[in-house]
Structure formats: C-alpha cells, structure tokens
Design a protein around this motif. Structure first.
Motif, PDB file in Angstrom:
ATOM      1  N   TYR A  14     -39.398   9.833 -23.051  1.00  0.00           N
ATOM      2  CA  TYR A  14     -38.790  10.290 -21.800  1.00  0.00           C
ATOM      3  C   TYR A  14     -39.337   9.513 -20.610  1.00  0.00           C
ATOM      4  O   TYR A  14     -40.535   9.285 -20.508  1.00  0.00           O
ATOM      5  CB  TYR A  14     -39.071  11.782 -21.582  1.00  0.00           C
ATOM      6  CG  TYR A  14     -38.490  12.661 -22.659  1.00  0.00           C
ATOM      7  CD1 TYR A  14     -37.152  13.019 -22.632  1.00  0.00           C
ATOM      8  CD2 TYR A  14     -39.279  13.152 -23.692  1.00  0.00           C
ATOM      9  CE1 TYR A  14     -36.609  13.830 -23.609  1.00  0.00           C
ATOM     10  CE2 TYR A  14     -38.757  13.971 -24.677  1.00  0.00           C
ATOM     11  CZ  TYR A  14     -37.419  14.303 -24.628  1.00  0.00           C
ATOM     12  OH  TYR A  14     -36.891  15.101 -25.588  1.00  0.00           O
ATOM     13  N   LYS A  15     -38.433   9.126 -19.733  1.00  0.00           N
ATOM     14  CA  LYS A  15     -38.840   8.441 -18.505  1.00  0.00           C
ATOM     15  C   LYS A  15     -38.796   9.403 -17.327  1.00  0.00           C
ATOM     16  O   LYS A  15     -39.608   9.322 -16.424  1.00  0.00           O
ATOM     17  CB  LYS A  15     -37.920   7.250 -18.243  1.00  0.00           C
ATOM     18  CG  LYS A  15     -38.007   6.169 -19.311  1.00  0.00           C
ATOM     19  CD  LYS A  15     -37.045   5.056 -19.027  1.00  0.00           C
ATOM     20  CE  LYS A  15     -37.079   4.043 -20.175  1.00  0.00           C
ATOM     21  NZ  LYS A  15     -36.093   3.007 -20.035  1.00  0.00           N
ATOM     22  N   ASP A  16     -37.809  10.298 -17.347  1.00  0.00           N
ATOM     23  CA  ASP A  16     -37.628  11.252 -16.255  1.00  0.00           C
ATOM     24  C   ASP A  16     -37.558  12.664 -16.821  1.00  0.00           C
ATOM     25  O   ASP A  16     -37.228  12.863 -17.990  1.00  0.00           O
ATOM     26  CB  ASP A  16     -36.324  10.953 -15.498  1.00  0.00           C
ATOM     27  CG  ASP A  16     -36.319   9.572 -14.864  1.00  0.00           C
ATOM     28  OD1 ASP A  16     -37.337   9.212 -14.233  1.00  0.00           O
ATOM     29  OD2 ASP A  16     -35.308   8.868 -15.010  1.00  0.00           O
ATOM     30  N   ALA A  17     -37.835  13.632 -15.956  1.00  0.00           N
ATOM     31  CA  ALA A  17     -37.754  15.033 -16.369  1.00  0.00           C
ATOM     32  C   ALA A  17     -36.302  15.476 -16.540  1.00  0.00           C
ATOM     33  O   ALA A  17     -36.000  16.380 -17.314  1.00  0.00           O
ATOM     34  CB  ALA A  17     -38.454  15.917 -15.349  1.00  0.00           C
ATOM     35  N   GLU A  18     -35.397  14.827 -15.819  1.00  0.00           N
ATOM     36  CA  GLU A  18     -33.966  15.169 -15.865  1.00  0.00           C
ATOM     37  C   GLU A  18     -33.213  14.164 -16.719  1.00  0.00           C
ATOM     38  O   GLU A  18     -33.617  13.005 -16.850  1.00  0.00           O
ATOM     39  CB  GLU A  18     -33.383  15.167 -14.446  1.00  0.00           C
ATOM     40  CG  GLU A  18     -34.053  16.148 -13.494  1.00  0.00           C
ATOM     41  CD  GLU A  18     -33.810  17.592 -13.859  1.00  0.00           C
ATOM     42  OE1 GLU A  18     -32.687  17.917 -14.300  1.00  0.00           O
ATOM     43  OE2 GLU A  18     -34.752  18.393 -13.718  1.00  0.00           O
ATOM     44  N   LEU A  19     -32.084  14.597 -17.279  1.00  0.00           N
ATOM     45  CA  LEU A  19     -31.231  13.680 -18.031  1.00  0.00           C
ATOM     46  C   LEU A  19     -30.544  12.720 -17.076  1.00  0.00           C
ATOM     47  O   LEU A  19     -30.147  13.105 -15.969  1.00  0.00           O
ATOM     48  CB  LEU A  19     -30.160  14.459 -18.801  1.00  0.00           C
ATOM     49  CG  LEU A  19     -30.644  15.330 -19.951  1.00  0.00           C
ATOM     50  CD1 LEU A  19     -29.485  16.173 -20.472  1.00  0.00           C
ATOM     51  CD2 LEU A  19     -31.224  14.486 -21.066  1.00  0.00           C
ATOM     52  N   SER A  20     -30.362  11.494 -17.530  1.00  0.00           N
ATOM     53  CA  SER A  20     -29.592  10.536 -16.729  1.00  0.00           C
ATOM     54  C   SER A  20     -28.115  10.867 -16.887  1.00  0.00           C
ATOM     55  O   SER A  20     -27.723  11.639 -17.763  1.00  0.00           O
ATOM     56  CB  SER A  20     -29.859   9.109 -17.209  1.00  0.00           C
ATOM     57  OG  SER A  20     -29.272   8.912 -18.490  1.00  0.00           O
ATOM     58  N   LYS A  21     -27.300  10.275 -16.050  1.00  0.00           N
ATOM     59  CA  LYS A  21     -25.862  10.501 -16.145  1.00  0.00           C
ATOM     60  C   LYS A  21     -25.338  10.044 -17.505  1.00  0.00           C
ATOM     61  O   LYS A  21     -24.541  10.727 -18.140  1.00  0.00           O
ATOM     62  CB  LYS A  21     -25.128   9.776 -15.020  1.00  0.00           C
ATOM     63  CG  LYS A  21     -23.636  10.021 -15.050  1.00  0.00           C
ATOM     64  CD  LYS A  21     -22.930   9.480 -13.832  1.00  0.00           C
ATOM     65  CE  LYS A  21     -21.449   9.771 -13.971  1.00  0.00           C
ATOM     66  NZ  LYS A  21     -20.808  10.056 -12.731  1.00  0.00           N
ATOM     67  N   GLY A  22     -25.796   8.888 -17.960  1.00  0.00           N
ATOM     68  CA  GLY A  22     -25.358   8.376 -19.257  1.00  0.00           C
ATOM     69  C   GLY A  22     -25.755   9.295 -20.398  1.00  0.00           C
ATOM     70  O   GLY A  22     -24.984   9.517 -21.332  1.00  0.00           O
ATOM     71  N   GLU A  23     -26.966   9.837 -20.339  1.00  0.00           N
ATOM     72  CA  GLU A  23     -27.422  10.763 -21.373  1.00  0.00           C
ATOM     73  C   GLU A  23     -26.583  12.036 -21.360  1.00  0.00           C
ATOM     74  O   GLU A  23     -26.189  12.553 -22.404  1.00  0.00           O
ATOM     75  CB  GLU A  23     -28.902  11.101 -21.168  1.00  0.00           C
ATOM     76  CG  GLU A  23     -29.829   9.938 -21.426  1.00  0.00           C
ATOM     77  CD  GLU A  23     -31.242  10.154 -20.919  1.00  0.00           C
ATOM     78  OE1 GLU A  23     -32.138   9.432 -21.385  1.00  0.00           O
ATOM     79  OE2 GLU A  23     -31.459  11.035 -20.048  1.00  0.00           O
ATOM     80  N   SER A  24     -26.301  12.539 -20.176  1.00  0.00           N
ATOM     81  CA  SER A  24     -25.486  13.751 -20.047  1.00  0.00           C
ATOM     82  C   SER A  24     -24.089  13.544 -20.606  1.00  0.00           C
ATOM     83  O   SER A  24     -23.559  14.395 -21.334  1.00  0.00           O
ATOM     84  CB  SER A  24     -25.392  14.191 -18.585  1.00  0.00           C
ATOM     85  OG  SER A  24     -26.636  14.604 -18.107  1.00  0.00           O
ATOM     86  N   VAL A  25     -23.469  12.412 -20.267  1.00  0.00           N
ATOM     87  CA  VAL A  25     -22.124  12.101 -20.763  1.00  0.00           C
ATOM     88  C   VAL A  25     -22.144  11.977 -22.284  1.00  0.00           C
ATOM     89  O   VAL A  25     -21.288  12.506 -22.980  1.00  0.00           O
ATOM     90  CB  VAL A  25     -21.571  10.811 -20.101  1.00  0.00           C
ATOM     91  CG1 VAL A  25     -20.318  10.328 -20.790  1.00  0.00           C
ATOM     92  CG2 VAL A  25     -21.313  11.049 -18.617  1.00  0.00           C
ATOM     93  N   CYS A  26     -23.158  11.286 -22.796  1.00  0.00           N
ATOM     94  CA  CYS A  26     -23.291  11.122 -24.244  1.00  0.00           C
ATOM     95  C   CYS A  26     -23.419  12.482 -24.930  1.00  0.00           C
ATOM     96  O   CYS A  26     -22.753  12.756 -25.929  1.00  0.00           O
ATOM     97  CB  CYS A  26     -24.504  10.241 -24.562  1.00  0.00           C
ATOM     98  SG  CYS A  26     -24.781   9.958 -26.327  1.00  0.00           S
ATOM     99  N   LEU A  27     -24.261  13.355 -24.389  1.00  0.00           N
ATOM    100  CA  LEU A  27     -24.442  14.684 -24.970  1.00  0.00           C
ATOM    101  C   LEU A  27     -23.154  15.491 -24.917  1.00  0.00           C
ATOM    102  O   LEU A  27     -22.797  16.167 -25.888  1.00  0.00           O
ATOM    103  CB  LEU A  27     -25.572  15.431 -24.250  1.00  0.00           C
ATOM    104  CG  LEU A  27     -26.976  14.937 -24.570  1.00  0.00           C
ATOM    105  CD1 LEU A  27     -27.992  15.534 -23.591  1.00  0.00           C
ATOM    106  CD2 LEU A  27     -27.357  15.262 -26.003  1.00  0.00           C
ATOM    107  N   ASP A  28     -22.443  15.421 -23.794  1.00  0.00           N
ATOM    108  CA  ASP A  28     -21.169  16.145 -23.670  1.00  0.00           C
ATOM    109  C   ASP A  28     -20.176  15.680 -24.734  1.00  0.00           C
ATOM    110  O   ASP A  28     -19.521  16.502 -25.385  1.00  0.00           O
ATOM    111  CB  ASP A  28     -20.558  15.952 -22.279  1.00  0.00           C
ATOM    112  CG  ASP A  28     -21.268  16.740 -21.199  1.00  0.00           C
ATOM    113  OD1 ASP A  28     -22.038  17.663 -21.537  1.00  0.00           O
ATOM    114  OD2 ASP A  28     -21.042  16.434 -20.012  1.00  0.00           O
TER     115      ASP A  28
END
Length: 66
Positions: A14-28
């Motif tokens: 993990y680099k950040d505590a929050e998901l990146s936009k790309g990670e969020s889109v991928c998960l969705d």
C-alpha cells in the motif's frame, strides 16, 4: 470475491490509506463481473434443477403405468 478482486486490483504494498481512482474502478468492475456470473450460474442451475425434476416426474409416471 473479496480476496480475488483485492488481489487483482490492489497492489500488495500500500502506498496510500485510500484507494486510488484506478483501484476503485477496478474493484467496481471486478465485483460487477463476479455478481453477474453468480447470477447467471444461479439461473442456469435453477433451470437444470427444474429439468431434472421434470425428468424424474416423467420417469416415475412411466414406472407407475408399467
């Protein structure tokens, strides 16, 4: 689903505590695909189960008339 989509979409370090936009889109997308496949499989299994019940009913009716 949780583990599969997490492995696919979120890097192991993990680099950040929050998901990146790309990670969020991928998960969705991953979750949507999983749910779609789950729904299709459920419908197909229900269809096959109904066919099996109908076949069993026919076999039992045929055995009763013999």
């Amino acid at each position: 689903m949780t583990q599969a989509c997490h492995r696919k979409c979120v890097p192991p370090h993990y680099k950040d505590a929050e998901l990146s936009k790309g990670e969020s889109v991928c998960l969705d997308r991953c979750v949507a695909k999983y749910l779609e496949v789950h729904e299709r499989m459920g419908k197909k299994l229900t269809e096959l189960s109904l066919q099996d019940e109908e076949l069993l009913r026919r076999v039992q009716q045929g055995a009763g008339t013999a």
